[in-house]
Enzyme design. Structure first.
Site, PDB file in Angstrom:
ATOM      1  N   GLN A 149       0.813  -1.227   0.000  1.00 53.66           N
ATOM      2  CA  GLN A 149       0.000   0.000   0.000  1.00 53.66           C
ATOM      3  C   GLN A 149       0.840   1.267   0.000  1.00 53.66           C
ATOM      4  OE1 GLN A 149      -2.495  -1.553   3.458  1.00 53.66           O
ATOM      5  NE2 GLN A 149      -4.003  -0.326   2.359  1.00 53.66           N
TER       6      GLN A 149
ATOM      7  N   LEU B  19      -7.480   1.438   3.704  1.00 50.49           N
ATOM      8  CA  LEU B  19      -6.872   2.765   3.586  1.00 50.49           C
ATOM      9  C   LEU B  19      -6.592   3.136   2.127  1.00 50.49           C
ATOM     10  CD1 LEU B  19      -4.527   2.681   6.702  1.00 50.49           C
ATOM     11  CD2 LEU B  19      -6.762   3.769   6.474  1.00 50.49           C
TER      12      LEU B  19
END
Ligand code: K1U
Ligand code: ZN
Length: 169
Positions: free
Chosen positions: A50, A91
């Protein structure tokens, strides 16, 4: 340092991470930055993929007072039992929440931040989070468990959000 979190549909989120072999300073700094970034988001987990680091590791802290930081390096889920459905966030999908079914008890083998092997048998939120993060380092995202219709709606919504953001810059 606070790292930039890649947002769907960024194709780099689909990268398959490589096993960690070097436990030196670079990895240690990356782990510390990932905890800083996760707590600042805030989140209960964050995978290296990420933040555009394509190594097989992720950090988790499901405590509500940042008291249980966990690092999983080269993780392997060796057992999965039962099924539970949970509303998950991600997220890389700001503001998106979706119900996902996952195993509700797992056994995971991994290395800690110093390269020491450990094994964990866990359930509930921690088990869900480990499965969610483990998917990330395999280039899998929680929207992959939804129908193509739902996935496309989410993609359109996020692309609109991202266009708006870039207009205000
Ligand atoms: O994108 C990620 O991997 C982080 C994600 C982890 C996760 C959340 C819920 C179910 C499975 C995996 C998040 O942390 S989203 C934010 C969130 O859930 C949360 C944020 C603050 C307090 C409590 C939860
Ligand atoms: Zn996620």
């Amino acid at each position: 340092a606070i790292l930039e979190i890649l947002e769907f549909p960024d194709p780099r989120l689909r990268t398959k991470a490589k096993p960690v072999t070097d436990f030196g300073d670079e990895l240690q700094q990356q782990i510390d930055s990932m905890f800083e970034t996760m707590y600042a988001a805030p989140g209960i987990g964050l995978a290296a993929t990420q933040v555009n680091i394509h190594k097989q590791f992720f950090v988790i802290d499901v405590s509500d007072d940042k008291s249980e930081p966990l690092v999983f390096i080269n993780p392997q889920i060796v057992e999965k039992r039962g099924v539970e459905e949970m509303e998950e966030g991600c997220l890389s999908f700001p503001g998106v929440y979706a119900k996902v079914q996952r195993a509700n008890e797992i056994v995971v083998k991994a290395l800690d931040r110093h390269g020491k092997p450990f094994e964990m048998d866990t359930g509930e939120l921690l088990a869900v989070c480990i499965q969610h993060e483990n998917d990330h380092i395999e280039g899998k995202l929680f929207v992959d468990y939804l129908s193509p219709l739902k996935r496309n709606r989410i993609r359109k919504m996020l692309e609109k959000q991202q266009n708006n953001n870039s207009k205000h810059l």
